[in-house]
Design a protein around this motif. Structure first.
Motif, mmCIF file in Angstrom:
data_model
loop_
_atom_site.group_PDB
_atom_site.id
_atom_site.type_symbol
_atom_site.label_atom_id
_atom_site.label_comp_id
_atom_site.label_asym_id
_atom_site.label_seq_id
_atom_site.Cartn_x
_atom_site.Cartn_y
_atom_site.Cartn_z
ATOM 1 N N GLY B 46 0.787 -1.236 0.000
ATOM 2 C CA GLY B 46 0.000 0.000 0.000
ATOM 3 C C GLY B 46 0.817 1.282 0.000
ATOM 4 O O GLY B 46 0.248 2.378 0.051
ATOM 5 N N TRP B 49 0.026 3.567 -2.797
ATOM 6 C CA TRP B 49 -1.310 4.149 -2.587
ATOM 7 C C TRP B 49 -1.257 5.340 -1.626
ATOM 8 O O TRP B 49 -1.824 6.394 -1.893
ATOM 9 C CB TRP B 49 -2.227 3.042 -2.043
ATOM 10 C CG TRP B 49 -3.550 3.522 -1.552
ATOM 11 C CD1 TRP B 49 -4.605 3.931 -2.319
ATOM 12 C CD2 TRP B 49 -3.974 3.625 -0.184
ATOM 13 N NE1 TRP B 49 -5.652 4.301 -1.513
ATOM 14 C CE2 TRP B 49 -5.297 4.119 -0.198
ATOM 15 C CE3 TRP B 49 -3.361 3.352 1.040
ATOM 16 C CZ2 TRP B 49 -6.019 4.343 0.962
ATOM 17 C CZ3 TRP B 49 -4.088 3.572 2.194
ATOM 18 C CH2 TRP B 49 -5.399 4.061 2.156
ATOM 19 N N ILE B 50 -0.531 5.172 -0.535
ATOM 20 C CA ILE B 50 -0.507 6.255 0.456
ATOM 21 C C ILE B 50 0.293 7.456 -0.060
ATOM 22 O O ILE B 50 -0.041 8.602 0.226
ATOM 23 C CB ILE B 50 0.035 5.762 1.824
ATOM 24 C CG1 ILE B 50 -0.365 6.746 2.944
ATOM 25 C CG2 ILE B 50 1.541 5.585 1.857
ATOM 26 C CD1 ILE B 50 -1.666 6.463 3.582
ATOM 27 N N TYR B 51 1.324 7.193 -0.856
ATOM 28 C CA TYR B 51 2.193 8.284 -1.282
ATOM 29 C C TYR B 51 1.741 8.987 -2.566
ATOM 30 O O TYR B 51 2.288 10.028 -2.917
ATOM 31 C CB TYR B 51 3.621 7.777 -1.484
ATOM 32 C CG TYR B 51 4.412 7.622 -0.197
ATOM 33 C CD1 TYR B 51 4.548 8.684 0.693
ATOM 34 C CD2 TYR B 51 5.058 6.415 0.107
ATOM 35 C CE1 TYR B 51 5.280 8.548 1.857
ATOM 36 C CE2 TYR B 51 5.793 6.274 1.269
ATOM 37 C CZ TYR B 51 5.909 7.342 2.144
ATOM 38 O OH TYR B 51 6.648 7.208 3.289
ATOM 39 N N CYS B 52 0.816 8.421 -3.278
ATOM 40 C CA CYS B 52 0.424 9.075 -4.534
ATOM 41 C C CYS B 52 -0.297 10.389 -4.214
ATOM 42 O O CYS B 52 -1.365 10.386 -3.626
ATOM 43 C CB CYS B 52 -0.501 8.183 -5.358
ATOM 44 S SG CYS B 52 -1.157 9.085 -6.779
#
Ligand SMILES: Cc1ncc(C[n+]2csc(CCOP(=O)(O)OP(=O)(O)O)c2C)c(N)n1
Ligand code: SF4
Ligand code: SF4
Ligand code: SF4
Lengths: 295, 93, 393
Positions: B46, B49-52
């Motif tokens: 993930g 996902w968290i960094y986008c």
């Protein structure tokens, strides 16, 4: 908070116009995830406010003037209170370093001193990016901006590093019940802090270090890496100050030399060619980390 | 009259755009590099996902997928994927 | 009957309007408005929140924030404070927030001067705020209640300032008839916000960047709402008349019917003018006056109606547009330009609180009475009758 606990809900529609790899945009995305839908966003003009156009947010939103975000939030705080609608609503001011450390410092100070219940996040990209990347009160020593260009006589920001406005100390000196520094490279730490800020009665301030690949002359894919290096070199320190007590939230085991951070950014190009300046920077960081107990 | 102007006409006071109107901005067209997730290498950690910044990595029931309509191609997901599961491929011109 | 100062009357009016949030910053001659409000709240006479901000910029910004929460919001300032608010004035009107402001007029520095002229409010005449001018304590009291009703009207939704002269009205005690609370409650019920209010269940973005594709249309809407407010003001005035037996037209004439010369102006100078008109009428002079109560929007139709038959309009300006005329004057000339109308002349008076005495107004009358196209061609149309211009040339 663990990554698995982070909501999959997004509070921003697609189509926001921020540059690819914008650290400040990521900061807002994460902050809203931590706060949830019962949040009113006071977005001080600057890069984010001018990229969040055409109905991007899924929560009540206002693009404020450059210096009045906290004042508007003050009015809403008391307005909702007298109308009996204050309970369970987060008031979030999201502002750049220019809107915070420079032109908006007065209204922020006033709103804090009056004890309004709001969360203030300053995304620090160390310059006025919305107007083309001019220097701000948080631009670090040596950094090239459009108003501190490289010249034959003078190059980059010349103000001593110690004099860079330390918003955390300024806000903490108000007696603000919750003050924290954060980085987009440490999203869980940041979101925990946002949650604690929301639980705080009264004003809460978070200073979020947010890479600006466009202004800093960096590869957008390295946005997180650069922010992480800022912490690992000790230039940015992650802590919180709760009712005056400082607690380091991210310790750095073996600090990297500052050049590790500088080398990814064109704004420090000439600093890298100046050993004296590098030594001065390193010395400053070492002292600061010793004082704060980062290592 | 553009649809947008039509909306301004109806709008009573300050509200100008309907929420989500921004979806017309297909920011995926900005991209020159396309991140591709190799699902076989992905551990569903993930991080991408968290960094986008743009929320363009979407969490599906059993996998992460990239929304190419809006992914701006910054490459953060590739750099942050510790498994090397994301590859950046040049977009056809 | 009570004896109140203008500032007291303003605060008592806001109290009767049951304002929910007050946000202001001290400045002479406004400060006592804010102090009265604080006292009402501290005594429990008014259930409201007061935001004791750190500047006027924040005063109006906080007022915007309160209004955006759906609360009825009141502010007050003057002079330098109004200038510091300038940026937020446009912000508030563009957001269409029905904030009401009490504005005791005061001149602008430099040089420092705390007395009354209209420089402050007239400089911001085009900031999108409705501007009403009261020239007695009773009018201040009556107009502020009406201002809330006007500002919050669904067809209008515009911030409104009620201007009255510093010291001359703000601090001079006059006998007035206070508005009874029950009657105000019936006239001005609790707000049912039709303006943009933060709504968690139905969220939208406020004050987004708007491209040239739609900006002019947005502005035009603001402009038409402003224009509409003339008629709505009259409707509200009629209702006020019914309930309280007093009314204020957007422009009010006095002895205009057979008048050759009409003295035109706004604010408390019109009280002195009325006295002069009465005196000169007794001597058979054909003089009348036109008191402008609503300056923004400018009620041009109404103004033309009243001034149609006059030969000369002598426009008094208690302010100066440096290098041109007074700031009221252009609106007057514009209403008659391209039409067969009276001659117009401009008289700059009372700057920085210089007292406008009957003699000054008589001089104005004399000059206007002798004027014709030839004289104007030769002597010009702009006079400073109470300034020793020849001394400082
Ligand atoms: C009163 C005022 N002065 C100047 C500006 C122009 N201006 C808009 S945004 C901005 C810089 C914003 O810098 P910062 O707060 O650091 O945010 P960033 O753009 O970096 O996100 C400036 C100078 C303005 N909008 N208002
Ligand atoms: S200039 Fe920097 S802060 Fe502004 S949108 Fe681009 S990356 Fe973000
Ligand atoms: S970061 Fe890599 S391993 Fe983790 S979920 Fe994304 S693609 Fe999979
Ligand atoms: S390339 Fe950038 S925008 Fe696209 S999915 Fe990866 S992180 Fe998100």
């Amino acid at each position: 908070m663990k990554l698995a606990d982070v909501t999959t809900e997004e509070y921003l529609h697609h189509g926001g116009m921020a540059c690819p790899g914008c650290g400040a945009y990521l900061g807002l995305r994460l902050a809203l995830k931590a706060l949830g839908k019962n949040t009113i966003l006071f977005n001080v003009t600057g890069c984010i406010a001018t990229t969040l156009i055409m109905g991007v947010t899924k929560i009540p939103y206002i693009h404020t003037l450059f210096e009045n975000g906290p004042a508007i939030a003050s009015g809403t705080d008391f307005g909702l209170r007298i109308l009996g609608k204050r309970e369970g609503v987060n008031l979030l001011v999201y502002a750049g370093d220019g809107g915070t450390a420079d032109i908006g410092l007065q209204s922020l100070s006033g709103a804090i001193e009056r004890g309004h219940d709001f969360i203030y996040i300053c995304y620090d990209n160390e310059s006025y990016m919305n107007t083309g990347g001019q220097r701000s009160g948080t631009t670090p020593l040596g950094a090239i901006t459009t108003t501190t260009p490289v010249g034959k006589k003078i190059s980059g920001e010349t103000r001593p590093l110690e004099l860079k406005k330390d918003m955390l100390e300024i806000v903490a000196a108000h007696g603000t019940p919750y003050v924290a520094s954060a980085s987009i490279a440490y999203p869980m730490d940041f979101m925990d802090k946002v949650k604690r800020a929301a639980e705080t009665k009264g004003p809460a301030y978070i200073h979020l270090f947010a890479t600006c690949p466009t202004g800093w002359g960096a590869d957008p894919s390295k946005t997180i890496e650069i922010a992480r290096l800022a912490v690992q070199t000790g230039l940015v320190n992650l802590f919180e100050i709760i009712n005056g007590e400082r607690r380091i939230t991210v310790k750095v085991r073996s600090r990297k030399p500052v050049t590790e951070y500088l080398k990814h950014q064109r704004r420090f190009k000439h600093v890298l060619e100046n050993p004296d300046l590098i030594n001065a920077l390193q010395e400053y960081v070492d002292k600061k980390c010793a004082r704060l107990g980062i290592d | 009259m553009s649809k947008y102007l039509e909306y301004v006409k109806q709008t009573k006071h300050t509200v100008v755009y309907p929420p989500g109107w921004s979806l017309v901005n297909k920011t995926g067209t900005w991209r020159s590099l396309r991140p591709v997730i190799h699902q076989d290498k992905c551990t569903k950690c993930g991080l991408c996902w968290i960094y986008c910044p743009d929320g363009a990595v979407e969490k599906k029931e059993d996998r992460y997928e990239i929304n190419y309509e809006y992914c701006k191609g910054c490459g953060i997901c590739k750099v942050e994927c510790k498994r090397g599961a994301i590859e950046l491929v040049r977009e056809e011109a | 009957m009570e004896v109140w100062s203008g500032n007291r009357a303003a605060a008592e009016s806001a109290k009767r309007a049951r304002v929910q949030v007050v946000s202001a910053y001290p400045i002479t001659p406004q400060s006592s408005v804010m102090e009265y409000m604080a006292q009402f709240i501290s005594d429990g006479e008014l259930d409201a929140e007061m935001i004791r901000v750190e500047s006027e910029h924040s005063a109006l910004s906080a007022a915007c924030g309160a209004s955006l929460s759906g609360a009825r919001t009141f502010t007050a300032t003057s002079s330098q404070g109004l200038m510091l608010m300038a940026e937020v004035l446009f912000f508030a009107s563009g957001l269409r927030l029905p904030i009401v402001m009490a504005l005791p007029n005061r001149s602008l520095e430099s040089p420092v001067n705390i007395w009354s002229d209209h420089q402050d409010s007239l400089v911001v005449r085009d900031s999108g705020w409705i501007q009403l001018y009261a020239n007695s304590v009773q009018e201040v009291h009556d107009m502020i209640v009406q201002a809330f009703k006007l500002a919050e009207n669904e067809r209008i939704l515009l911030p409104t300032m009620v201007c009255y002269e510093g010291f001359l009205i703000s601090h001079v005690a006059e006998v007035l008839e206070p508005l009874p609370q029950e009657k105000v409650d019936a006239f001005l019920p609790e707000p049912d916000p039709k303006w943009a209010v933060f709504d968690l269940d139905n969220p939208f973005q406020i004050n987004e960047l708007l491209t040239p594709e739609a900006f002019p249309e947005y502005r035009y809407k603001q402009h038409t709402a402003m224009k509409r407010s003339i008629d709505v003001y009259k409707e509200i005035g009629a209702e006020f008349q019914e309930k309280f037996s007093r009314s204020y037209e957007p422009v009010m004439g006095y002895k205009v019917d057979d008048a050759e010369v009409l003295i035109v102006g706004l604010g408390s100078i019109m009280s002195t003018t009325k006295y002069v008109v009465n005196e000169l009428r007794e001597k058979g002079e054909k003089i009348g006056l036109v008191d402008i109560k609503m300056f923004r929007p400018f009620p041009e139709k109404e103004f033309r109606e009243i001034t149609r038959d006059a030969r000369v309009l002598a426009v008094m300006d208690k302010d100066i547009g440096f290098g041109t005329s007074g700031m009221v004057y252009p609106d007057i000339t514009r209403t008659w330009y391209n039409r067969d109308g009276p001659l117009t002349m401009n008289f700059i008076v009372g700057l920085g609180g210089r007292e406008v005495v009957p003699e000054t107004i008589k001089r104005i009358y004399e000059i206007a009475q002798k004027a014709d196209r030839k004289v104007i061609e030769k002597e010009g149309e702009i006079y400073w009758p109470d300034t020793l211009t020849e001394v400082i040339m």
